[in-house]
Design a protein around this motif. Sequence first.
Motif, PDB file in Angstrom:
ATOM      1  N   VAL A  47      -1.570 -58.065  -1.294  1.00  0.00           N
ATOM      2  CA  VAL A  47      -1.093 -56.951  -0.461  1.00  0.00           C
ATOM      3  C   VAL A  47      -2.213 -56.457   0.445  1.00  0.00           C
ATOM      4  N   GLN A  96      -2.135 -56.584   4.508  1.00  0.00           N
ATOM      5  CA  GLN A  96      -2.304 -55.377   5.313  1.00  0.00           C
ATOM      6  C   GLN A  96      -3.443 -55.560   6.311  1.00  0.00           C
ATOM      7  N   GLU A 121       5.556 -59.516  10.370  1.00  0.00           N
ATOM      8  CA  GLU A 121       5.922 -60.207   9.134  1.00  0.00           C
ATOM      9  C   GLU A 121       4.940 -59.894   8.010  1.00  0.00           C
ATOM     10  N   ARG A 125       3.122 -57.162   7.726  1.00  0.00           N
ATOM     11  CA  ARG A 125       3.356 -55.766   7.360  1.00  0.00           C
ATOM     12  C   ARG A 125       4.608 -55.647   6.484  1.00  0.00           C
ATOM     13  N   GLN A 126       5.651 -56.361   6.840  1.00  0.00           N
ATOM     14  CA  GLN A 126       6.895 -56.314   6.080  1.00  0.00           C
ATOM     15  C   GLN A 126       6.701 -56.873   4.670  1.00  0.00           C
ATOM     16  N   LEU A 127       6.039 -58.031   4.558  1.00  0.00           N
ATOM     17  CA  LEU A 127       5.802 -58.638   3.251  1.00  0.00           C
ATOM     18  C   LEU A 127       4.879 -57.773   2.407  1.00  0.00           C
ATOM     19  N   GLY A 187       4.562 -54.555   2.530  1.00  0.00           N
ATOM     20  CA  GLY A 187       5.353 -53.413   2.082  1.00  0.00           C
ATOM     21  C   GLY A 187       6.306 -53.778   0.961  1.00  0.00           C
ATOM     22  N   ASP A 188       6.966 -54.921   1.094  1.00  0.00           N
ATOM     23  CA  ASP A 188       7.900 -55.369   0.060  1.00  0.00           C
ATOM     24  C   ASP A 188       7.175 -55.599  -1.262  1.00  0.00           C
ATOM     25  N   LEU A 189       6.019 -56.254  -1.203  1.00  0.00           N
ATOM     26  CA  LEU A 189       5.252 -56.533  -2.434  1.00  0.00           C
ATOM     27  C   LEU A 189       4.695 -55.240  -3.031  1.00  0.00           C
ATOM     28  N   TYR A 213       5.780 -52.267  -2.835  1.00  0.00           N
ATOM     29  CA  TYR A 213       6.861 -51.450  -3.409  1.00  0.00           C
ATOM     30  C   TYR A 213       7.170 -51.875  -4.843  1.00  0.00           C
ATOM     31  N   ARG A 214       6.987 -53.167  -5.142  1.00  0.00           N
ATOM     32  CA  ARG A 214       7.307 -53.688  -6.477  1.00  0.00           C
ATOM     33  C   ARG A 214       6.177 -53.539  -7.477  1.00  0.00           C
TER      34      ARG A 214
END
Length: 62
Positions: free
Chosen positions: A30, A34, A47, A49-51, A53-55, A57-58
């Motif tokens: 992460v 970033q 892409e 930034r999106q990945l 954020g997704d990771l 969050y988990r």
Amino acid sequence: MDDLDAPLADDYLDEPRLPLLTLTEARDAVRLLQHLANREDGDTAHEARQLAGDLAYRLPSP
């Protein structure tokens, strides 16, 4: 049919196995995503930034 489409074999070990990623490795991934998102422009940054954020969050809180 390539190997990824083949059905799973029923030959798993009963003993515990390592996770695909440790928590430390996931946090490092992460952080690096970033960093990439902040340095790159366009689709790659979006892409990353999106990945990230997704990771993130988990992941459990530190």
